[in-house]
Design an enzyme around this catalytic site. Structure first.
Site, PDB file in Angstrom:
ATOM      1  CG  ASN A 394    -115.423 -17.651 -46.971  1.00  0.00           C
ATOM      2  OD1 ASN A 394    -116.434 -17.801 -46.323  1.00  0.00           O
ATOM      3  ND2 ASN A 394    -114.578 -16.668 -46.725  1.00  0.00           N
ATOM      4  CG  ASP A 395    -118.816 -17.377 -50.431  1.00  0.00           C
ATOM      5  OD1 ASP A 395    -118.854 -16.786 -49.337  1.00  0.00           O
ATOM      6  OD2 ASP A 395    -118.342 -16.871 -51.458  1.00  0.00           O
TER       7      ASP A 395
END
Length: 465
Positions: A394-395
């Site tokens: 995600n990040d």
């Protein structure tokens, strides 16, 4: 065993430790590096046993500790490795504190003159407060990584902050140093000064780690690793044990270097991580995410895209680790390669919960090393790649890192958004550890495939035939 023989064997063990670190610098030599480390530690233990007078209690302690370690290691899942590492760091820190307490109580047992010389007091002072901070800080890190925040707020993966936090930390650090100096200058054992100093150090360990968010936890793990090494080295000076000094210094310096590398990979300064950190609780929905539309597809859709692609870059993340999908991914990649598709893996330095987490997972599945690329080596390839397949990351692929004002602005990311087609596998639209929405999910050329990574990839493998 003579003093010269002890020195020679300790030197041999030290060389093996250095070779171990060298071996661990690359996946292909990691097994050899581990072997060097184990042999070196075995030599250090045997030699130390040869120079002590009583062996019964030592052998009993080794037997108990070894049994517990063997049982725990067999039960720990690969996804739990980060918290296991944090737990091990805490034990090293507490060992340093307990040895210091014993040395203060009975210096003669360690060959130290009583009353204790100023030099030994200084070494014990440093070893004690570093060890205490390492212990309590590692306990908090363990709780954060293990997801214990739902039971106790101090373990929340989101930063735990309160007004005046930094000033309180500074005040406690100054008071701790003041009592440490008092212990250093005291003519007697100065138990009160020593105890207060140690107690404040334990509290500081908690206060230093609680404001650090989940996105910074990989740096915290390497930092605590460094602390544990310096604590061991400090106690080694007090005990006059060169092996402990060398081993502790190697661990301390390598951990510090790794922390620096990790901070550079995140475009963060070491002090900003310690003093603040960012991150929200994992699983928290990003603000406004529910108002946006995404394109979703099935495992069959993903299989069709992959089978008709010429090149695919797989981006593994923590979701892959949780689902234990690495073996299924390896099987899928093998089928694609047989169909003439170029398959590569892109690894971000802070993917997962600890340095090298994704590399270990892929190595467990025996993914060929020549298919695995670090961020700086593969980022330029996304623009010419047909499909970027993101599994639970995600990040580390969030384009917000490119936008000024974002909490993760400046953090280097894997540029998956440049691929011709982006496919993201997640369980839901929940935010990542940094608690931020990800614009990548809403791009026109992005397809979301929701579900457990292992189940989705297994369905893809079946569809590929």
């Amino acid at each position: 065993m003579t003093a010269n023989q002890v020195a020679v064997w300790y030197l041999v063990a030290s060389i093996l430790f250095i070779l171990a670190l060298k071996g661990l610098s690359h996946p292909e030599s990691a097994r050899r590096g581990n072997l060097f480390g184990m042999v070196g530690m075995a030599i250090a233990v045997v030699v130390t046993m040869a120079i002590v007078k009583s062996h019964v209690l030592i052998i009993l302690a080794i037997a108990i500790g070894g049994t517990i370690g063997a049982i725990v290691s067999r039960r720990v899942e690969m996804t739990q490795m980060p918290e296991l590492v944090a737990a091990m760091h805490s034990l090293v820190g507490m060992a340093a504190v307990l040895i210091a307490i014993t040395a203060v109580n009975n210096p003669g047992a360690f060959g130290i003159h009583d009353p204790m010389p100023a030099g030994n007091r200084l070494e014990l002072f440093i070893g004690t407060f570093v060890g205490a901070i390492t212990f309590s800080g590692s306990v908090i890190a363990f709780g954060k990584l293990a997801g214990l925040g739902k039971h106790f707020r101090l373990f929340s993966s989101a930063p735990v902050v309160f007004p005046g936090q930094h000033l309180l930390n500074l005040a406690l650090a100054l008071v701790m140093l003041g009592f440490g100096v008092a212990f250093f200058l005291a003519p007697d054992k100065a138990w009160t000064e020593f105890a207060v100093m140690a107690a404040i150090a334990f509290v500081l360990g908690v206060l230093i780690i609680i404001p650090i968010g989940g996105a910074d936890m990989p740096v915290v793990i390497s930092m605590l690793n460094s602390y544990s090494g310096w604590a061991a080295a400090g106690i080694g000076f007090s005990l006059g044990n060169t092996m402990l000094i060398i081993a502790g210094s190697l661990v301390g310096s390598s951990g510090a270097i790794l922390s620096y590398i990790m901070c550079r990979a995140m475009n963060r300064s070491f002090f900003s991580v310690i003093l603040g950190g960012f991150g929200a609780a994992e699983g928290t929905a990003a603000a406004g995410a529910g108002e946006k539309q995404v394109k979703s597809g099935s495992a069959d859709d993903l299989a069709f895209l992959l089978a008709n692609a010429e090149s695919v870059i797989i981006v593994p993340g923590y979701g892959l680790a949780v689902a234990r999908a690495q073996h299924a991914v390896k099987e899928m990649a093998t089928k694609l390669i047989e169909k003439g598709v170029q398959v590569r893996y892109a690894i971000h330095p802070v993917a997962g919960r600890m340095p090298g987490h994704m590399n270990v997972l892929l190595a467990e599945a025996e993914v060929p090393y020549d298919q695995v690329f670090e961020m700086e080596d593969i980022n330029g390839e996304f623009g010419t790649t047909d499909i970027a397949l993101i599994l639970g990351a995600n990040d580390v692929v969030n384009p917000l890192a490119l936008e000024k004002g974002s909490p993760i602005y400046g953090m280097p990311i894997l540029e998956a958004h440049k691929a011709r087609t982006v496919v993201v596998n997640k369980r839901s639209m929940a935010a990542g550890y940094a608690g931020l929405d990800n614009p990548l999910f809403y791009m026109d050329r992005t397809m979301m495939v929701f579900g457990d990574a292992k189940k989705v990839i297994e369905d893809v493998v079946k569809a590929l035939g």
